[in-house]
Design a protein around this motif. Sequence first.
Motif, short mmCIF file in Angstrom:
data_model
loop_
_atom_site.label_atom_id
_atom_site.label_comp_id
_atom_site.label_asym_id
_atom_site.label_seq_id
_atom_site.Cartn_x
_atom_site.Cartn_y
_atom_site.Cartn_z
N ASP A 142 0.85 -1.19 0.00
CA ASP A 142 0.00 0.00 0.00
C ASP A 142 0.89 1.25 0.00
O ASP A 142 1.07 1.92 1.01
N LEU A 143 1.42 1.55 -1.18
CA LEU A 143 2.29 2.71 -1.32
C LEU A 143 1.46 3.98 -1.47
O LEU A 143 0.45 3.98 -2.18
N PRO A 144 1.87 5.07 -0.83
CA PRO A 144 1.11 6.31 -0.97
C PRO A 144 1.28 6.89 -2.38
O PRO A 144 2.40 7.12 -2.84
N VAL A 145 0.19 7.08 -3.07
CA VAL A 145 0.23 7.59 -4.44
C VAL A 145 -1.08 8.35 -4.69
O VAL A 145 -2.13 8.02 -4.14
N PHE A 146 -1.01 9.38 -5.53
CA PHE A 146 -2.20 10.14 -5.90
C PHE A 146 -2.90 9.39 -7.03
O PHE A 146 -2.49 9.45 -8.19
N TRP A 147 -3.96 8.66 -6.70
CA TRP A 147 -4.56 7.73 -7.64
C TRP A 147 -5.14 8.35 -8.89
O TRP A 147 -5.14 7.70 -9.95
N PRO A 148 -5.68 9.60 -8.90
CA PRO A 148 -6.20 10.13 -10.17
C PRO A 148 -5.13 10.24 -11.27
O PRO A 148 -5.45 10.06 -12.45
N VAL A 149 -3.89 10.48 -10.87
CA VAL A 149 -2.83 10.55 -11.88
C VAL A 149 -2.63 9.18 -12.51
O VAL A 149 -2.45 9.07 -13.73
N LEU A 150 -2.69 8.12 -11.71
CA LEU A 150 -2.55 6.78 -12.26
C LEU A 150 -3.69 6.44 -13.21
O LEU A 150 -3.47 5.82 -14.25
N VAL A 151 -4.90 6.83 -12.86
CA VAL A 151 -6.05 6.55 -13.72
C VAL A 151 -5.90 7.27 -15.06
O VAL A 151 -6.08 6.68 -16.13
N VAL A 152 -5.54 8.55 -15.01
CA VAL A 152 -5.38 9.32 -16.25
C VAL A 152 -4.24 8.75 -17.09
O VAL A 152 -4.38 8.58 -18.31
N TYR A 153 -3.14 8.42 -16.46
CA TYR A 153 -2.01 7.86 -17.19
C TYR A 153 -2.39 6.53 -17.82
O TYR A 153 -2.04 6.26 -18.97
N TRP A 154 -3.11 5.67 -17.10
CA TRP A 154 -3.52 4.38 -17.66
C TRP A 154 -4.48 4.58 -18.83
O TRP A 154 -4.35 3.88 -19.84
N LEU A 155 -5.41 5.53 -18.71
CA LEU A 155 -6.34 5.79 -19.82
C LEU A 155 -5.61 6.29 -21.05
O LEU A 155 -5.92 5.86 -22.18
N ILE A 156 -4.65 7.18 -20.87
CA ILE A 156 -3.86 7.67 -22.02
C ILE A 156 -3.09 6.52 -22.65
O ILE A 156 -3.07 6.37 -23.88
N LEU A 157 -2.47 5.70 -21.82
CA LEU A 157 -1.74 4.54 -22.32
C LEU A 157 -2.66 3.59 -23.08
O LEU A 157 -2.32 3.11 -24.18
N PHE A 158 -3.84 3.34 -22.55
CA PHE A 158 -4.81 2.47 -23.21
C PHE A 158 -5.23 3.05 -24.56
O PHE A 158 -5.24 2.34 -25.57
N LEU A 159 -5.58 4.32 -24.59
CA LEU A 159 -6.03 4.93 -25.84
C LEU A 159 -4.94 4.94 -26.90
O LEU A 159 -5.21 4.64 -28.07
N LEU A 160 -3.72 5.25 -26.52
CA LEU A 160 -2.64 5.29 -27.50
C LEU A 160 -2.30 3.90 -28.04
O LEU A 160 -2.12 3.73 -29.25
N THR A 161 -2.25 2.92 -27.17
CA THR A 161 -1.90 1.58 -27.64
C THR A 161 -3.03 0.98 -28.47
O THR A 161 -2.77 0.33 -29.48
N MET A 162 -4.27 1.21 -28.08
CA MET A 162 -5.39 0.69 -28.86
C MET A 162 -5.50 1.40 -30.21
O MET A 162 -5.83 0.78 -31.21
N ARG A 163 -5.21 2.68 -30.23
CA ARG A 163 -5.22 3.42 -31.50
C ARG A 163 -4.19 2.83 -32.45
O ARG A 163 -4.48 2.57 -33.63
N ARG A 164 -2.98 2.56 -31.94
CA ARG A 164 -1.94 1.97 -32.77
C ARG A 164 -2.34 0.57 -33.24
O ARG A 164 -2.14 0.21 -34.41
N GLN A 165 -2.95 -0.21 -32.35
CA GLN A 165 -3.36 -1.57 -32.71
C GLN A 165 -4.48 -1.55 -33.75
O GLN A 165 -4.45 -2.34 -34.70
N ILE A 166 -5.43 -0.66 -33.60
CA ILE A 166 -6.53 -0.57 -34.57
C ILE A 166 -6.01 -0.10 -35.92
O ILE A 166 -6.44 -0.60 -36.97
N GLN A 167 -5.07 0.83 -35.95
CA GLN A 167 -4.47 1.25 -37.21
C GLN A 167 -3.75 0.08 -37.87
O GLN A 167 -3.81 -0.08 -39.10
#
Length: 187
Positions: A142-167
């Motif tokens: 249970d490491l202290p971390v600001f979770w909204p940053v992780l959510v946004v970063y994961w969403l950006i990572l998901f969108l970019l990788t899926m965009r590349r895969q769909i292309q």
Amino acid sequence: MMDAPEPDTPFAAVSAQTTKFGQIYQAYLDKSTPFIVQRWVGTAVLFLVFGLRIIFAQGWYIVAYSLGIYLLNLFLAFISPKFDPALEQDEGMEDGTAGGLPTKEEDEFRPFVRRLPEFKFWYSATKAIAIGFLCTWFEMFDLPVFWPVLVVYWLILFLLTMRRQIQHMIKYRYVPFTVGKRQFRGK
């Protein structure tokens, strides 16, 4: 080189029991193979329990983020072809043949073969979720971390990788999902 343990040593007894449990475990895995929907429902329930544990405990966000990255990686391997059409096309152009997917009617049809088969995808995802759930019971994860940053970063990572895969799918004209074998019925 190490000699085989004597049959009456404690190590041999433990090894025999481990082998026996491994065989039983493998037998249950083999029996579960045809039950695709039931396996995925069980995994979804486990994932839901994991999510509820994260929400109610208000912690272990780094474990959830790590699990999300791993599941994204598994999913990308699941929807990717085993043999990359881009590499085959480059190799085909070098030797004068058209490698990859058929482009003309007389070309040979080759079915879509996944880089990660469905069973291995399910098994790896289920193990990862179970390990993640187990990690939520230990304070050291249970490491202290600001979770909204992780959510946004994961969403950006998901969108970019899926965009590349769909292309990639559009460029090389393949669809990783099938709805099953067509059944023709008489009138």
